[in-house]
Structure formats: structure tokens, C-alpha cells
Write a protein that holds these residues in place. Structure first.
Motif, PDB file in Angstrom:
ATOM      1  N   VAL A 110       3.153 -18.448  32.538  1.00  0.00           N
ATOM      2  CA  VAL A 110       3.913 -19.127  31.475  1.00  0.00           C
ATOM      3  C   VAL A 110       4.831 -20.190  32.083  1.00  0.00           C
ATOM      4  O   VAL A 110       4.975 -21.288  31.544  1.00  0.00           O
ATOM      5  CB  VAL A 110       4.716 -18.101  30.650  1.00  0.00           C
ATOM      6  CG1 VAL A 110       5.684 -18.805  29.703  1.00  0.00           C
ATOM      7  CG2 VAL A 110       3.767 -17.204  29.863  1.00  0.00           C
ATOM      8  N   GLN A 113       2.730 -23.129  33.029  1.00  0.00           N
ATOM      9  CA  GLN A 113       2.309 -23.918  31.864  1.00  0.00           C
ATOM     10  C   GLN A 113       3.463 -24.658  31.193  1.00  0.00           C
ATOM     11  O   GLN A 113       3.224 -25.484  30.310  1.00  0.00           O
ATOM     12  CB  GLN A 113       1.594 -23.006  30.862  1.00  0.00           C
ATOM     13  CG  GLN A 113       0.272 -22.479  31.404  1.00  0.00           C
ATOM     14  CD  GLN A 113      -0.534 -21.697  30.382  1.00  0.00           C
ATOM     15  OE1 GLN A 113      -0.002 -21.178  29.401  1.00  0.00           O
ATOM     16  NE2 GLN A 113      -1.826 -21.596  30.621  1.00  0.00           N
ATOM     17  N   SER A 114       4.682 -24.375  31.641  1.00  0.00           N
ATOM     18  CA  SER A 114       5.832 -25.109  31.110  1.00  0.00           C
ATOM     19  C   SER A 114       6.116 -26.384  31.905  1.00  0.00           C
ATOM     20  O   SER A 114       6.998 -27.163  31.548  1.00  0.00           O
ATOM     21  CB  SER A 114       7.078 -24.218  31.115  1.00  0.00           C
ATOM     22  OG  SER A 114       7.508 -23.962  32.438  1.00  0.00           O
ATOM     23  N   TYR A 179      -2.188 -29.283  30.012  1.00  0.00           N
ATOM     24  CA  TYR A 179      -1.490 -28.232  30.744  1.00  0.00           C
ATOM     25  C   TYR A 179      -1.982 -28.169  32.195  1.00  0.00           C
ATOM     26  O   TYR A 179      -3.150 -28.449  32.482  1.00  0.00           O
ATOM     27  CB  TYR A 179      -1.729 -26.863  30.093  1.00  0.00           C
ATOM     28  CG  TYR A 179      -1.118 -26.733  28.723  1.00  0.00           C
ATOM     29  CD1 TYR A 179       0.102 -26.092  28.536  1.00  0.00           C
ATOM     30  CD2 TYR A 179      -1.756 -27.256  27.597  1.00  0.00           C
ATOM     31  CE1 TYR A 179       0.669 -25.964  27.270  1.00  0.00           C
ATOM     32  CE2 TYR A 179      -1.201 -27.143  26.333  1.00  0.00           C
ATOM     33  CZ  TYR A 179       0.012 -26.500  26.176  1.00  0.00           C
ATOM     34  OH  TYR A 179       0.567 -26.392  24.915  1.00  0.00           O
ATOM     35  N   PRO A 210      -4.836 -24.689  27.843  1.00  0.00           N
ATOM     36  CA  PRO A 210      -3.935 -23.601  28.236  1.00  0.00           C
ATOM     37  C   PRO A 210      -4.615 -22.243  28.337  1.00  0.00           C
ATOM     38  O   PRO A 210      -4.083 -21.331  28.984  1.00  0.00           O
ATOM     39  CB  PRO A 210      -2.886 -23.602  27.122  1.00  0.00           C
ATOM     40  CG  PRO A 210      -3.567 -24.243  25.943  1.00  0.00           C
ATOM     41  CD  PRO A 210      -4.463 -25.278  26.545  1.00  0.00           C
ATOM     42  N   SER A 241       4.268 -16.849  25.695  1.00  0.00           N
ATOM     43  CA  SER A 241       3.895 -18.261  25.842  1.00  0.00           C
ATOM     44  C   SER A 241       4.269 -19.083  24.609  1.00  0.00           C
ATOM     45  O   SER A 241       5.056 -18.656  23.755  1.00  0.00           O
ATOM     46  CB  SER A 241       2.397 -18.376  26.121  1.00  0.00           C
ATOM     47  OG  SER A 241       1.649 -17.850  25.041  1.00  0.00           O
ATOM     48  N   ASN A 242       3.680 -20.239  24.508  1.00  0.00           N
ATOM     49  CA  ASN A 242       3.936 -21.187  23.418  1.00  0.00           C
ATOM     50  C   ASN A 242       3.678 -20.536  22.054  1.00  0.00           C
ATOM     51  O   ASN A 242       2.600 -19.995  21.811  1.00  0.00           O
ATOM     52  CB  ASN A 242       3.013 -22.401  23.614  1.00  0.00           C
ATOM     53  CG  ASN A 242       3.383 -23.566  22.725  1.00  0.00           C
ATOM     54  OD1 ASN A 242       3.726 -23.391  21.565  1.00  0.00           O
ATOM     55  ND2 ASN A 242       3.303 -24.761  23.281  1.00  0.00           N
ATOM     56  N   SER A 243       4.659 -20.605  21.176  1.00  0.00           N
ATOM     57  CA  SER A 243       4.526 -19.982  19.848  1.00  0.00           C
ATOM     58  C   SER A 243       3.385 -20.590  19.035  1.00  0.00           C
ATOM     59  O   SER A 243       2.843 -19.958  18.128  1.00  0.00           O
ATOM     60  CB  SER A 243       5.837 -20.105  19.063  1.00  0.00           C
ATOM     61  OG  SER A 243       6.166 -21.471  18.858  1.00  0.00           O
ATOM     62  N   ASN A 244       3.011 -21.812  19.382  1.00  0.00           N
ATOM     63  CA  ASN A 244       1.919 -22.488  18.683  1.00  0.00           C
ATOM     64  C   ASN A 244       0.591 -21.753  18.867  1.00  0.00           C
ATOM     65  O   ASN A 244      -0.284 -21.801  18.011  1.00  0.00           O
ATOM     66  CB  ASN A 244       1.792 -23.933  19.174  1.00  0.00           C
ATOM     67  CG  ASN A 244       0.987 -24.795  18.228  1.00  0.00           C
ATOM     68  OD1 ASN A 244       1.035 -24.608  17.018  1.00  0.00           O
ATOM     69  ND2 ASN A 244       0.238 -25.732  18.772  1.00  0.00           N
TER      70      ASN A 244
END
Length: 320
Positions: A110, A113-114, A179, A210, A241-244
């Protein structure tokens, strides 16, 4: 003063377990401190030079990657920080509570990926995991496996049919190629060092989807895990991870399955290439489990046409 070339000829350095690349790894001592010597005569641009650049990029992003001490492309070697021998693969073999290790690894992923892929980052990570690259990699399956298991009069049409379907499926991938993707993010390439996750073998990194690295971790062909554990790792990743990804979970899961199938096809091709071209037969023992992972992900209805083509040209008994 070290004379690397001469010392290697004289077998002065103990060899360290390597990977499937053209690199050889050795443990050396300089003033009683241990380092890793990587020696490589082929594809030096990626195996040495690019590896050093990606490691530096990761370190600047506050991630644990080997520090570079010396790079000598002319003499075919580099000297980097020694993370020891404790991979997460070895830890998991000795411990039944694997989930705690996977959670630690997912936390690191995570963080990876940020990373912001800004213009400076693009100078290092300058390739994109687009459909063309996905197709090129999956073609290794047809080149090194299918040519030996599909009748020579049928291989061309089988490859054509399968590639048309694969190209169409790859084009449906939802999430963008924006990403950082390590590309080989599995427990044998992750070291337990100073109570952190040390990242090695990162020279093939590029910008991509991702889902790719979490696929590499969950559907790792080198270590067998239960369906329940795979699901727990996946759910933990979605939480952290990303909420999306959670909002579009069905789309993310499709991307996951597509990239898992693509990666399994690539791996079956690579492991057969390592045997037939390079004489490295130890990787063949991993092929049956790779097939089982592939069959599991092919249950997704998006692969109905691909399954039909496989059934037509490669009998089930040959898929091992």
C-alpha cells in the motif's frame, strides 16, 4: 583492494541463492562487513543499471531497498547492501500464522502504491504495462508451452484464436496504469530485515494496474496457500488500500482475475523456457500449481471463450 574478476575465477566468494535472471549473487566481506556482489554479463542495462536506479527511487520514497555501494558496468558487477537470508517465504514455511506476515507485506505494498509518479519518477519508471506488453508476455505461453503440446498443424490457429480473445479481455481492464508495479512482488523477493520488509529484484518495475502486485502476492506460484487465506489477504488489502477499489470491487476483482490469468500464462511459458533453453529444470516443479491457479481464475465468466479454446486444443491432462 578487491579484484572482482580474478576473485570470481578463483571461487573466492560464497554463492548466494539467485533467481531466474542472468545474474549471479555472492556474499563478500570488506573490512569485516558483509555485502552482496551481483555479477552479470548479459542484459546489464536492466539487471545492474536499472536495478540500481529503481532501488534508489524506492529508498527516496522511504521504502527499504538495497543501498548501492559500487556499480561497474564495464566489469559486469555491482555491490549492494546485504539484507541477510531471511525471506518471508522462509518465515512462512516455519510458521502456521502466515496471515500476520501477509498483512505486514500488504502494508508495504500500500505504501508502494502511494508513491506519486511525477516527472522525476517517470525518468526511472518509464515503461507502462499496457495491452501490448501484456500480450507480449502471455505469448511466452504459446512460444514455449503450447508449441510442445498442441499439434503442429493446429498451433497457428490456436494461437490466433486465443490471442484475439486475450487482447479483447485485456482491453477491458478498468483501473489505469498509473501505479508503481514491482512486477514480481512475491514472498521470495521480500526480505525480513531490521523488522521491516526489504524489497529486492525490482529491476523490472514499471507503471501499471494496481491489482498486478497484489495478484503476484496472493497467487504466488512458489508457495501454496488456501482459498480462505487468499481471500483474507485480498480483503485486508481492500481495507488498507485506495477506497476507490472497494467502491468498484467487481471491476477491481475482474482486473485481478485477468492479470492473474495473464501472469500464470507468462510464468508457465517462462518456466518452460528456463528448462528448454537454459537447462534449469527446478522451476518445472512449480508448473502444476501454476496450472491450478490458472484454472481457478478462469472460472470467472469473462473467460468463457478462452476456456472453450483451451478445451478444444489442449486436453486437460496436458495442462500440468
Amino acid at each position: 583492494m578487491l579484484n572482482i574478476t580474478e576473485d570470481l575465477k578463483n571461487n573466492k566468494y560464497p554463492k548466494v541463492a539467485g533467481d531466474a535472471s542472468f545474474r549471479n549473487f555472492y556474499r563478500i566481506k570488506i573490512k569485516n562487513k558483509k555485502y552482496i556482489l551481483i555479477y552479470c554479463r548479459k542484459q546489464k542495462k536492466i539487471n545492474l543499471d536499472q536495478y540500481s536506479k529503481v532501488n534508489l527511487f524506492l529508498r527516496k520514497s522511504n521504502l527499504l531497498a538495497p543501498r548501492l555501494y559500487e556499480l561497474n558496468l564495464k566489469a559486469n558487477y555491482m555491490i549492494i547492501e546485504d539484507f541477510g537470508d531471511k525471506t518471508f517465504f522462509q518465515l512462512m514455511k516455519k510458521n502456521n500464522n502466515r496471515l500476520k506476515y501477509y498483512k505486514k507485506i500488504v502494508d508495504t505494498l500500500v505504501k508502494i502504491q502511494s508513491i506519486k509518479i511525477n516527472p522525476e519518477a517517470k525518468k526511472v519508471i518509464n515503461k507502462v504495462y499496457n495491452v501490448k506488453v501484456l500480450m507480449k508476455e502471455s505469448n511466452l505461453f504459446f512460444q514455449w508451452f503450447a508449441t510442445r503440446h498442441v499439434h503442429k498443424n493446429k498451433i497457428r490457429i490456436f494461437k490466433k484464436k486465443a490471442n484475439l480473445i486475450l487482447s479483447s479481455i485485456f482491453s477491458t481492464i478498468n483501473f489505469p496504469n498509473t501505479y508503481f508495479v514491482h512486477r514480481d512482488f512475491h514472498v521470495s523477493n521480500l526480505m525480513s530485515y531490521q523488522n521491516k520488509v526489504g524489497i529486492i529484484d525490482s529491476q523490472d518495475a514499471l507503471m501499471g494496474n494496481p491489482a498486478y502486485d497484489i495478484v503476484s502476492l496472493i497467487d504466488d506460484v512458489r508457495i501454496k496457500t488456501s482459498s480462505q487465506l487468499k481471500q483474507k489477504i485480498f480483503e485486508y488489502y481492500l481495507i488498507k488500500s485506495n477506497s476507490n477499489f472497494r467502491k468498484k470491487i467487481s471491476l477491481f476483482k475482474n482486473d485481478f482475475d485477468i492479470l492473474s490469468v495473464q501472469r500464470a500464462l507468462k510464468i508457465i511459458g517462462i518456466f518452460n523456457r528456463l528448462y528448454f533453453r537454459d537447462g534449469k529444470k527446478n522451476y518445472l516443479s512449480l508448473v502444476p500449481y501454476t496450472w491450478s491457479l490458472l484454472h481457478h481464475r478462469l472460472k470467472n465468466p469473462i473467460f468463457s471463450k478462452l476456456n472453450a479454446v483451451f478445451d478444444q486444443y489442449i486436453p486437460l491432462e496436458k495442462r500440468r
